[in-house]
Motif scaffolding. Structure first.
Motif, mmCIF file in Angstrom:
data_model
loop_
_atom_site.group_PDB
_atom_site.id
_atom_site.type_symbol
_atom_site.label_atom_id
_atom_site.label_comp_id
_atom_site.label_asym_id
_atom_site.label_seq_id
_atom_site.Cartn_x
_atom_site.Cartn_y
_atom_site.Cartn_z
ATOM 1 N N ASN A 219 0.828 -1.213 0.000
ATOM 2 C CA ASN A 219 0.000 0.000 0.000
ATOM 3 C C ASN A 219 0.857 1.256 0.000
ATOM 4 O O ASN A 219 0.591 2.202 -0.749
ATOM 5 N N ALA A 220 1.894 1.282 0.828
ATOM 6 C CA ALA A 220 2.759 2.462 0.905
ATOM 7 C C ALA A 220 3.466 2.697 -0.421
ATOM 8 O O ALA A 220 3.541 3.835 -0.906
ATOM 9 N N ARG A 221 3.981 1.633 -1.028
ATOM 10 C CA ARG A 221 4.662 1.787 -2.321
ATOM 11 C C ARG A 221 3.675 2.295 -3.364
ATOM 12 O O ARG A 221 4.022 3.154 -4.183
ATOM 13 N N THR B 9 -3.272 3.480 -6.844
ATOM 14 C CA THR B 9 -4.352 3.197 -5.902
ATOM 15 C C THR B 9 -3.983 1.999 -5.033
ATOM 16 O O THR B 9 -3.667 0.930 -5.559
ATOM 17 N N PRO B 10 -4.021 2.149 -3.702
ATOM 18 C CA PRO B 10 -3.725 1.019 -2.815
ATOM 19 C C PRO B 10 -4.710 -0.122 -3.026
ATOM 20 O O PRO B 10 -5.847 0.094 -3.447
ATOM 21 N N VAL B 11 -4.291 -1.333 -2.666
ATOM 22 C CA VAL B 11 -5.102 -2.530 -2.874
ATOM 23 C C VAL B 11 -5.791 -2.981 -1.591
ATOM 24 O O VAL B 11 -6.895 -3.495 -1.631
ATOM 25 N N TYR B 12 -5.151 -2.774 -0.438
ATOM 26 C CA TYR B 12 -5.646 -3.333 0.818
ATOM 27 C C TYR B 12 -6.291 -2.266 1.706
ATOM 28 O O TYR B 12 -5.721 -1.202 1.926
ATOM 29 N N TYR B 13 -7.490 -2.618 2.259
ATOM 30 C CA TYR B 13 -8.267 -1.706 3.081
ATOM 31 C C TYR B 13 -8.682 -2.408 4.374
ATOM 32 O O TYR B 13 -8.579 -3.622 4.488
ATOM 33 N N THR B 14 -9.150 -1.629 5.347
ATOM 34 C CA THR B 14 -9.562 -2.215 6.627
ATOM 35 C C THR B 14 -11.080 -2.289 6.764
ATOM 36 O O THR B 14 -11.576 -2.685 7.805
#
Length: 185
Positions: free
Chosen positions: A105-107, A114-119
């Motif tokens: 996500n940071a990279r 767009t980040p891939v992982y969410y909470t």
């Protein structure tokens, strides 16, 4: 799947991003059916179809980890491990799956992707901290950011285009083909 291998979806790139290889879409036989490998507990063989994706040619290095980690700390990622490595060009070590997901996500964010992982299932809160058991609903599979390969993607890439063989080059191995310790008898 290897926790240091990184993939990126193919839908937003042409040609391949630097340092990545295109793994074409297609079906393959997943699992191990080789009788000589009865000591390996693997799933029953079955046909799996995967979409095309890009996979990094090399594992994440300690230097790459450090660069992204430094950026991440100043951008809301509060607990990325320092990690270890034998050298800056060697794979980063002593990181968890959770750490690598946050690294992806940071990279992604560092590079404007767009980040891939969410909470959360609504995919509105980017996974940046803690050890979150991310569910399938919390993964934005269509995002253009970095992510870990699925088990099927990893196996398809590792097979090198062959299906039903023990190794990417066939059924036999020698020390000239791989770095391993084994008996020739």
């Amino acid at each position: 799947a290897d926790s240091n291998a990184v993939t990126i979806t193919v839908n937003s790139y042409a040609p391949a991003p630097t340092g990545f290889a295109l793994i074409p879409s297609g079906s393959f036989t997943m699992g191990n059916s080789v009788a000589a490998d009865t000591d390996i507990a693997d799933a029953q063989t079955h046909t799996v179809t995967v979409s095309a994706f890009y996979m990094a040619k090399n594992l994440v290095t300690k230097a790459d980890w450090d660069t992204v980690r430094t950026w991440a700390i100043s951008n809301g990622y509060s607990d990325l491990a320092v990690g270890a490595g034998k050298a800056s060009t060697h794979p980063v070590q002593t990181i968890s799956w959770y750490q690598m997901v946050k690294f992806c996500n940071a990279r992604s964010q560092k590079e404007g992707l767009t980040p891939v992982y969410y909470t959360n299932d609504a995919q509105t809160t980017v996974y940046k901290t803690g050890d979150v058991g991310v569910t399938n609903a919390q993964v934005k599979w269509t995002a253009n950011g970095y992510r870990l390969p699925t088990e099927a993607e990893w196996e398809k890439a590792a097979r090198g285009g062959l299906s039903g063989k023990r190794f990417p080059w066939g059924d036999t191995i020698s020390q000239s083909l791989a770095n391993y310790y084994g008996s020739t008898s």
